[in-house]
Write a protein that holds these residues in place. Structure first.
Motif, short mmCIF file in Angstrom:
data_model
loop_
_atom_site.label_atom_id
_atom_site.label_comp_id
_atom_site.label_asym_id
_atom_site.label_seq_id
_atom_site.Cartn_x
_atom_site.Cartn_y
_atom_site.Cartn_z
N SER A 95 15.87 -30.43 -13.44
CA SER A 95 17.08 -31.21 -14.06
C SER A 95 16.67 -32.72 -14.24
O SER A 95 17.44 -33.37 -15.09
CB SER A 95 18.32 -31.21 -13.05
N ASP A 96 16.03 -33.23 -13.43
CA ASP A 96 15.60 -34.58 -13.86
C ASP A 96 14.68 -34.64 -15.01
O ASP A 96 14.46 -35.79 -15.70
CB ASP A 96 14.40 -35.34 -12.61
N LYS A 97 13.88 -33.60 -15.45
CA LYS A 97 13.13 -33.60 -16.53
C LYS A 97 13.76 -33.32 -18.16
O LYS A 97 13.72 -33.81 -19.14
CB LYS A 97 11.87 -32.63 -16.48
N TRP A 98 14.83 -32.14 -17.69
CA TRP A 98 15.67 -31.69 -18.95
C TRP A 98 17.07 -32.00 -19.12
O TRP A 98 17.73 -31.32 -19.94
CB TRP A 98 15.00 -29.98 -18.99
N GLY A 99 17.53 -32.64 -17.99
CA GLY A 99 19.00 -32.91 -18.03
C GLY A 99 19.70 -31.81 -17.09
O GLY A 99 19.00 -31.12 -16.42
N ARG A 100 20.82 -31.94 -17.08
CA ARG A 100 21.69 -31.20 -15.86
C ARG A 100 22.12 -30.05 -16.43
O ARG A 100 22.10 -28.78 -15.86
CB ARG A 100 22.77 -32.03 -15.31
N ARG A 101 22.27 -29.75 -17.78
CA ARG A 101 23.24 -28.81 -18.43
C ARG A 101 22.37 -27.39 -18.50
O ARG A 101 22.83 -26.43 -18.15
CB ARG A 101 23.88 -29.08 -19.54
N ARG A 102 21.12 -27.67 -19.19
CA ARG A 102 20.40 -26.47 -19.25
C ARG A 102 20.02 -25.62 -18.24
O ARG A 102 20.16 -24.51 -18.01
CB ARG A 102 19.15 -26.84 -20.36
N PRO A 103 19.37 -26.29 -17.09
CA PRO A 103 18.82 -25.69 -15.90
C PRO A 103 20.19 -25.16 -15.03
O PRO A 103 20.26 -23.97 -14.65
CB PRO A 103 18.43 -26.48 -15.28
N ALA A 147 23.37 -33.97 -7.92
CA ALA A 147 22.80 -35.02 -8.83
C ALA A 147 23.51 -35.43 -9.89
O ALA A 147 23.36 -36.76 -10.15
CB ALA A 147 21.40 -34.11 -9.61
N VAL A 148 24.59 -34.55 -10.16
CA VAL A 148 25.52 -35.32 -11.29
C VAL A 148 26.44 -36.33 -10.61
O VAL A 148 26.64 -37.52 -11.04
CB VAL A 148 26.50 -34.07 -11.75
#
Length: 442
Positions: A95-103, A147-148
């Protein structure tokens, strides 16, 4: 006010400055819809207690239906917890690399599929395996929700949000056993997993529609596994962060010792019905929620987070001590009421321990919220997974193992807080820095 990328007087990135960064328009928009965000994040953090607590009244039934001993059936809880622990180590850095939504969306879809398979498991071995997968996938909701919160809030505001989140997620332990008990009146334990599958589908749809991305592209990490491991290693080298992580994880172990053992203690040892167990479990969860709200609405801003946390850990330790004395026969034969009272006090004090350990740890990690959240969650769930089989080590005839695990966990949590976090020392350093007196600084 610091420039973008600067730090405030406590060494944390200013959320006001972040609002000027590219991609912060999305963050500001999400913050403005804070009620909706709270409900969505509350749903995500409620998923683990739903997965655990709806299933609790069915544990004795599963023992008979699958013809397995209680200790083996309790491994279905351990497997789910272990999956949630290990999954966070993967999802957090992702989630730090690709953002929160996709994972998050990927994890939710896998969770739904694994839960559906659990409903049809023909034996305990297959049930344990898919509970592990359920936990691995469900980890996405746990770690990304924290994280959000770190993306959107800081300082006291973040601590207040965690307490508010506890109100939402705390409803799940109140409602889940009640739902589970009622489901068992209509069908068998497999129906519990069918209901969880429906809940997972609905929550996935809500996340897809309403939870927007909160990590702008310019704040994401571009590295791979190596960088993620280095980031986590750096976090673990921070003595204070590690202290809060261990204190929170060990407090969670005391909580999960109760979660894992209480169906057998309340129903098999003290003869309560599944519905009575569900009501007592719900009452304890109400205590946790109420104390969490006292922490967020009344204490934060008036009492330091460390003082509230220390008091909570002390109360947990005292409650665990009383439970051990009662279950070991020091006070003679005791009924369900005194045991229930001790468990109520222990559970309620978690409302001071859990949100404050999370807030204090995450305040030290403004630029690696996903990895920090993963470490916090993994430590909690791994320790909880170890606690689960230990409480059943003496079978179903005594509650002493539950009390022993709770007391050992509580004492260890208190020691980690005092010896590693050293709140008095950090307070003196803060006063010295504020006064500009180099003789008082470390």
């Amino acid at each position: 006010m610091p420039e973008r990328g600067g730090q405030d007087t406590q060494g944390h990135i200013s959320t006001t400055a972040d609002a000027q960064a590219p991609g912060a328009v999305v963050t500001a928009a999400v913050r403005r819809t804070s009620l909706l965000v709270t409900l969505v994040l509350g749903g995500l953090t409620a998923l683990p207690p739903l997965s655990m607590d709806m299933y609790l009244p069915a544990l004795p039934e599963v023992t008979g239906a699958l013809r397995s001993p209680a200790a083996t059936v309790q491994l279905t809880l351990t497997a789910c917890l272990a999956g949630m622990a290990l999954g966070q180590l993967v999802v957090g850095p992702m989630s730090d690399k690709w953002g929160r939504r996709r994972p998050l969306l990927t994890g939710m879809v896998v969770y739904v599929l694994a839960t559906a398979v659990c409903a049809f498991a023909p034996n305990v071995e297959l049930l344990i395996g898919f509970r592990l997968l359920q936990g691995l996938a469900g980890a996405a909701g746990i770690v990304i929700a924290r994280a959000v919160v770190r993306d959107l809030y800081d300082g006291v505001e973040m601590a207040r949000f965690f307490s508010t989140l506890m109100l939402i997620s705390g409803v799940a332990p109140v409602v889940a056993p009640l739902i589970g008990g009622q489901v068992l009146r209509l069908t068998d334990w497999r129906g519990v997993f069918a209901v969880l599958t429906v809940i997972g589908v609905l929550l996935t749809a809500v996340v897809w529609k309403w939870l927007h991305e909160t990590l702008p592209a310019d704040r994401r990490h571009s590295g791979g596994v190596g960088e993620a491991l280095r980031t986590m290693g750096g976090l673990l080298k921070d003595r204070v962060f590690t202290g809060y992580m261990l204190a929170g994880g060990l407090a969670f172990a005391a909580l999960f010792a109760y979660i894992s053992a209480s169906p057998f203690v309340v129903q098999d040892i003290y003869g309560a019905s599944p519905q009575t167990f569900s009501l007592l479990f719900g009452l304890n969860s109400v205590g946790l929620v109420v104390v969490g709200q006292i922490n967020g609405k009344l204490l934060i801003g008036r009492v330091s987070l460390d003082k509230a946390l220390g008091f909570g850990l002390a109360v947990i330790t005292l409650a665990a001590t009383a439970l051990l004395l009662m279950t070991s026969g020091v006070f003679g034969e005791v009924g369900l009421a005194p045991i229930a009272a001790g468990l109520f006090v222990l559970m309620s004090a978690m409302g001071l321990a859990m949100p404050n350990t999370n807030a204090q740890a995450l305040m030290r990690t403004p630029n690696a919220a996903g990895s920090a959240s993963a470490l916090l969650g993994t430590s909690s769930f791994l320790v909880g997974a170890v606690a689960s089989p230990l409480v059943g080590i003496a079978g179903e005839v005594t509650a002493v193992p539950m009390a022993v695990v709770q007391l050992a966990s509580a004492v260890a949590a208190l020691l980690c807080f005092l010896l590693l976090c050293r709140p008095w020392q950090r307070r003196n350093e803060s006063l010295a820095a504020a006064s500009g007196d180099p003789a008082r600084q470390k």
